[in-house]
Structures are given as structure tokens and as C-alpha cells.
Design an enzyme around this catalytic site. Sequence first.
Site, PDB file in Angstrom:
ATOM      1  N   ASP A  34     -21.155   3.883  39.215  1.00  0.00           N
ATOM      2  CA  ASP A  34     -21.372   2.451  39.455  1.00  0.00           C
ATOM      3  C   ASP A  34     -22.405   1.938  38.449  1.00  0.00           C
ATOM      4  O   ASP A  34     -23.429   2.597  38.208  1.00  0.00           O
ATOM      5  CB  ASP A  34     -21.861   2.242  40.898  1.00  0.00           C
ATOM      6  CG  ASP A  34     -21.744   0.797  41.336  1.00  0.00           C
ATOM      7  OD1 ASP A  34     -22.336  -0.088  40.685  1.00  0.00           O
ATOM      8  OD2 ASP A  34     -21.091   0.538  42.355  1.00  0.00           O
ATOM      9  N   ILE A  35     -22.123   0.762  37.860  1.00  0.00           N
ATOM     10  CA  ILE A  35     -23.070   0.231  36.859  1.00  0.00           C
ATOM     11  C   ILE A  35     -24.309  -0.412  37.484  1.00  0.00           C
ATOM     12  O   ILE A  35     -25.243  -0.757  36.775  1.00  0.00           O
ATOM     13  CB  ILE A  35     -22.427  -0.795  35.890  1.00  0.00           C
ATOM     14  CG1 ILE A  35     -21.669  -1.877  36.635  1.00  0.00           C
ATOM     15  CG2 ILE A  35     -21.573  -0.122  34.848  1.00  0.00           C
ATOM     16  CD1 ILE A  35     -21.315  -3.054  35.740  1.00  0.00           C
ATOM     17  N   GLN A  97     -17.367  -6.883  50.011  1.00  0.00           N
ATOM     18  CA  GLN A  97     -16.462  -6.445  48.941  1.00  0.00           C
ATOM     19  C   GLN A  97     -16.459  -7.479  47.823  1.00  0.00           C
ATOM     20  O   GLN A  97     -16.315  -8.682  48.075  1.00  0.00           O
ATOM     21  CB  GLN A  97     -15.034  -6.254  49.477  1.00  0.00           C
ATOM     22  CG  GLN A  97     -14.096  -5.656  48.428  1.00  0.00           C
ATOM     23  CD  GLN A  97     -12.712  -5.320  48.975  1.00  0.00           C
ATOM     24  OE1 GLN A  97     -12.376  -5.662  50.111  1.00  0.00           O
ATOM     25  NE2 GLN A  97     -11.916  -4.663  48.160  1.00  0.00           N
ATOM     26  N   HIS A 103     -12.038   0.973  46.992  1.00  0.00           N
ATOM     27  CA  HIS A 103     -12.942   1.985  46.445  1.00  0.00           C
ATOM     28  C   HIS A 103     -13.890   2.466  47.526  1.00  0.00           C
ATOM     29  O   HIS A 103     -14.205   1.737  48.472  1.00  0.00           O
ATOM     30  CB  HIS A 103     -13.734   1.455  45.247  1.00  0.00           C
ATOM     31  CG  HIS A 103     -14.431   0.152  45.505  1.00  0.00           C
ATOM     32  ND1 HIS A 103     -13.776  -1.058  45.476  1.00  0.00           N
ATOM     33  CD2 HIS A 103     -15.722  -0.134  45.799  1.00  0.00           C
ATOM     34  CE1 HIS A 103     -14.633  -2.026  45.736  1.00  0.00           C
ATOM     35  NE2 HIS A 103     -15.820  -1.489  45.939  1.00  0.00           N
ATOM     36  N   HIS A 105     -17.697   3.908  47.850  1.00  0.00           N
ATOM     37  CA  HIS A 105     -18.985   4.188  47.226  1.00  0.00           C
ATOM     38  C   HIS A 105     -19.457   5.564  47.699  1.00  0.00           C
ATOM     39  O   HIS A 105     -19.444   5.849  48.900  1.00  0.00           O
ATOM     40  CB  HIS A 105     -20.043   3.180  47.671  1.00  0.00           C
ATOM     41  CG  HIS A 105     -19.785   1.762  47.268  1.00  0.00           C
ATOM     42  ND1 HIS A 105     -20.443   1.170  46.214  1.00  0.00           N
ATOM     43  CD2 HIS A 105     -18.965   0.810  47.780  1.00  0.00           C
ATOM     44  CE1 HIS A 105     -20.041  -0.095  46.100  1.00  0.00           C
ATOM     45  NE2 HIS A 105     -19.143  -0.341  47.040  1.00  0.00           N
TER      46      HIS A 105
HETATM   47  P1  5GP Z   1     -17.995  -3.711  46.291  1.00  0.00           P
HETATM   48  O1  5GP Z   1     -19.076  -4.754  46.287  1.00  0.00           O
HETATM   49  O2  5GP Z   1     -16.642  -4.340  46.042  1.00  0.00           O
HETATM   50  O3  5GP Z   1     -18.014  -2.813  47.484  1.00  0.00           O
HETATM   51  O4  5GP Z   1     -18.332  -2.755  45.084  1.00  0.00           O
HETATM   52  C1  5GP Z   1     -18.034  -3.052  43.764  1.00  0.00           C
HETATM   53  C2  5GP Z   1     -18.930  -2.178  42.918  1.00  0.00           C
HETATM   54  O5  5GP Z   1     -18.436  -2.178  41.603  1.00  0.00           O
HETATM   55  C3  5GP Z   1     -20.370  -2.682  42.837  1.00  0.00           C
HETATM   56  O6  5GP Z   1     -21.253  -1.700  43.352  1.00  0.00           O
HETATM   57  C4  5GP Z   1     -20.589  -2.938  41.355  1.00  0.00           C
HETATM   58  O7  5GP Z   1     -21.864  -2.544  40.919  1.00  0.00           O
HETATM   59  C5  5GP Z   1     -19.507  -2.114  40.719  1.00  0.00           C
HETATM   60  N1  5GP Z   1     -19.038  -2.650  39.459  1.00  0.00           N
HETATM   61  C6  5GP Z   1     -18.764  -3.963  39.189  1.00  0.00           C
HETATM   62  N2  5GP Z   1     -18.322  -4.080  37.925  1.00  0.00           N
HETATM   63  C7  5GP Z   1     -18.311  -2.830  37.393  1.00  0.00           C
HETATM   64  C8  5GP Z   1     -17.953  -2.310  36.113  1.00  0.00           C
HETATM   65  O8  5GP Z   1     -17.543  -3.024  35.194  1.00  0.00           O
HETATM   66  N3  5GP Z   1     -18.084  -0.976  35.927  1.00  0.00           N
HETATM   67  C9  5GP Z   1     -18.530  -0.153  36.922  1.00  0.00           C
HETATM   68  N4  5GP Z   1     -18.629   1.155  36.631  1.00  0.00           N
HETATM   69  N5  5GP Z   1     -18.878  -0.597  38.144  1.00  0.00           N
HETATM   70  C10 5GP Z   1     -18.765  -1.925  38.371  1.00  0.00           C
END
Ligand code: 5GP
Length: 138
Positions: A34-35, A97, A103, A105
Site C-alpha cells: 500500500d502506498i 472503501q 482487496h 488490507h
Molecule cells: P480502501 O480505502 O479502498 O479500503 O483501500 C484502498 C487502498 O489503496 C488505500 O489504503 C490506498 O492507500 C491504496 N492505494 C490507493 N492508490 C494506490 C496506488 O496507486 N498504489 C498502491 N500501491 N496503493 C494505492
Amino acid sequence: MPDRDPDCLFCKIVAGEIPSTRVAEDEHTVAFMDINPATRGHALVVPRRHSADLLEIGDDDLAATTAMARRVAARAKDVLGADGVNLLNCCGAAAWQTVFHFHIHVVPRYADDPLRLPWIPAPGDSDAIAATGAELAF
Ligand code: 5GP
Ligand code: ZN
């Protein structure tokens, strides 16, 4: 549902069109860092096949993604010295999300890390709990 959504960030990461730090992959899944890491070693595990969220993903891809998340979790304990691991899935914008490709984590946890439960545990009303349980029951 086609295997890939042309507008999806994680489909592009799976295809290698957007760079990522890949840590593992198999026939059905890819794991990458994760970035915006919550802790050292925070990784994401995705199915190769696009699905938006927990309610859309097929059982086989869900099983494969969960199995890979467990492997990454074990690896984080082995090589990063994590004391524990949280697996987190966010399903829907109301549940945080932000990327609509399913995905999981994998968040390695350390005894001294700053993360805290996002709710304050407190006993609920037992009648309300039972009534809601009855609504949910199937
Ligand atoms: P969500 O908020 O949908 O559960 O998680 C999305 C995750 O994707 C976040 O933790 C965010 O930091 C990560 N993320 C967003 N854009 C990118 C990207 O371009 N590359 C990577 N490796 N992670 C990303
Ligand atoms: Zn996708």
C-alpha cells in the site's frame, strides 16, 4: 462481468500498467504494498479478476484472496517481526472503501504501534442486540 475494468486502478496494477511493489502473486491473486501504509509492511491483496467489492466477488476468488492474505500475514510475522496482523476489507464508501476493486488490507501490527480500534467497546442493549440478531438471522 468482464475480467477487467478499463478504468480500475487495481486492474492496471495487476496488469503491470501502473507500477507497484509486488510482494507475491499466484494464478488468481496479486499482493503489493500500500502506498499509504498504516504500519510498516501494510500490503493489499487483490484478485486478478475485477470485482468491485465483497458482495460482488465470486466465492473462488474470495477464497484465493483470503488464502493469499493469510500467507502475506504469516510472512509479515516471520520477516518483519510483526506481533500481530489485522486483515481489513472495506465494502462500500460508507465503510471507507475508496478503490472499487475488491482487496484485503494486510496490516502488520506491532506492540508499540499507534493504531487504535475505530470504535469504543461498550455493552449494547441486550433486547436490541437480540432483535437485530433476529432480523439478520437466516
Ligand atoms: P480502501 O480505502 O479502498 O479500503 O483501500 C484502498 C487502498 O489503496 C488505500 O489504503 C490506498 O492507500 C491504496 N492505494 C490507493 N492508490 C494506490 C496506488 O496507486 N498504489 C498502491 N500501491 N496503493 C494505492
Ligand atoms: Zn479492477
